[in-house]
Design a protein around this motif. Sequence first.
Motif, PDB file in Angstrom:
ATOM      1  N   GLY A 139     -21.610  62.750 -97.152  1.00 29.85           N
ATOM      2  CA  GLY A 139     -20.841  63.750 -96.685  1.00 29.85           C
ATOM      3  C   GLY A 139     -20.313  64.840 -97.856  1.00 29.85           C
ATOM      4  N   LEU A 140     -20.269  64.016 -99.100  1.00 29.89           N
ATOM      5  CA  LEU A 140     -19.846  64.802-100.417  1.00 29.89           C
ATOM      6  C   LEU A 140     -20.903  65.517-101.012  1.00 29.89           C
ATOM      7  CD1 LEU A 140     -17.929  61.798-102.150  1.00 29.89           C
ATOM      8  CD2 LEU A 140     -16.782  63.739-101.018  1.00 29.89           C
ATOM      9  N   ALA A 141     -21.982  65.457-100.634  1.00 26.50           N
ATOM     10  CA  ALA A 141     -23.185  66.161-101.279  1.00 26.50           C
ATOM     11  C   ALA A 141     -24.167  66.864-100.328  1.00 26.50           C
ATOM     12  CB  ALA A 141     -23.821  65.072-102.321  1.00 26.50           C
ATOM     13  N   ASP A 142     -24.990  67.463-101.110  1.00 25.85           N
ATOM     14  CA  ASP A 142     -26.167  68.198-100.489  1.00 25.85           C
ATOM     15  C   ASP A 142     -27.661  67.244-100.601  1.00 25.85           C
ATOM     16  OD1 ASP A 142     -24.814  70.389-100.135  1.00 25.85           O
ATOM     17  OD2 ASP A 142     -24.989  70.949-102.269  1.00 25.85           O
ATOM     18  N   CYS A 143     -27.400  66.541-101.617  1.00 26.91           N
ATOM     19  CA  CYS A 143     -28.869  65.729-101.803  1.00 26.91           C
ATOM     20  C   CYS A 143     -28.372  64.300-102.660  1.00 26.91           C
ATOM     21  CB  CYS A 143     -30.048  66.241-102.187  1.00 26.91           C
ATOM     22  SG  CYS A 143     -29.590  67.308-103.727  1.00 26.91           S
ATOM     23  N   PHE A 144     -29.280  63.681-102.744  1.00 23.42           N
ATOM     24  CA  PHE A 144     -29.152  62.314-103.388  1.00 23.42           C
ATOM     25  C   PHE A 144     -30.009  61.730-104.363  1.00 23.42           C
ATOM     26  CE2 PHE A 144     -29.622  57.504-102.848  1.00 23.42           C
ATOM     27  CZ  PHE A 144     -28.499  57.258-103.661  1.00 23.42           C
TER      28      PHE A 144
END
Length: 400
Positions: A139-144
Amino acid sequence: MAKRAVSQLDVAGKRVLVRVDFNIPIEQGVEAIASYDQRLRATLPTIRYLIDQRCRVILCSHLGRPGGKEVDALRLAPVGDRLATLLGVPVKCLSETIGPGVEESVASMKPGEVALLENLRFHAGEEKNDPEFAHSIAGLADCFVMDAFAVTHRAHASTVGVPGLLPSAMGLLVQREVESLGQALDIKDENKPLAALMGGAKVSDKIMVLENLLGKLDHLIVGGGMSVTFLKAQGYDTGASSIEEDRLDFAKEVLSRATQLGVQIHLPVDVVVADRFAADAAGVKTVLVNQVPPDWLIMDIGETTARLFAESLGQCKTIVWNGPMGVFEMPRFSQGTRTVAGAMADLNGVTTVVGGGSTAEAVEEMGLMDRMTHVSTGGGASLEFLEGKELPGITALPDA
Ligand code: ADP
Ligand code: MG
């Protein structure tokens, strides 16, 4: 099928969560971090790439074995400080892994900034691959981006949970690991002859690697503790060396299968023996393999063997090395490992791939990292890769 690479992921300007492996031996003390920062250096290309793409870079890693609770000695901040020095940009070290405080800090990040979450394993959900924990970090990011090759053999929240929730890709380190180790398994005619140089403590640790590689090899070169069981299988008296009785049949079978397959086998012809398993053993000498005294232990390959091994390696185009040739942690029994490592480093136009934790450590300690084609950062993961096993942290990533 190749997995998606970070260059194929739309990251520009985004919040990117990056799984890195900053699991360095922190028990050696904070002052020692600089001497064990190879794993940090290995991730710099990916982090720099993302900074250049104006991403907000959110790094996450585990450190040690806190067992699902906060352990002050296993906080990542000192490691983050070292990273900042290597990177030449500030790294914001957060004191928590998830939660409102972390969300706030991430929300205030500007493009090109780098933050490091607190130790993932402070939460039991990490190793359990708990979906709720995976959601919290995703949930902290847009992608991984997966750049922690050394944990790709583990199915944890940050290795397989998160890539199921976000657009994901391999980082540059994982990409290089997969390509280099893959090259050793998918051998083409122009890359032959292929040699496996194997050693280390035990045959049992390496059975699957041997099984997977044997049919592809031109040369199988065996040293280390592993060769002792092979020597015993050939009928030699191996003194007081600990051998694996239950692996004698396997060793015999490997020898006969290799002959059938036309694989040349190289075993020690001389060995360094000691009267005690100790760095300061009183009695140390080099003997022919048929002259190991009773009650003495085989500690290293002999000088002649090391030279012969080096000569065979010199005839190859591709070499996969896993396992030290002797008890290299003790200087008097490190010469065999030094000789073969030096010989590999001196080869030109030869692909040299080093896997295994101790082997990589030996190469690093000798300062030969840059003179090998590839030294894997993943001890256990590199072995599982060479065994031909699927790595869950790679499988979880989408195809290119
Ligand atoms: P890697 O981590 O690279 O896969 P291993 O863990 O299999 O390698 O083996 C490394 C260990 O093998 C080292 O600790 C080394 O001391 C040990 N070793 C090598 N040769 C011998 C030997 N002749 N007798 C006992 N231990 C040995
Ligand atoms: Mg090991």
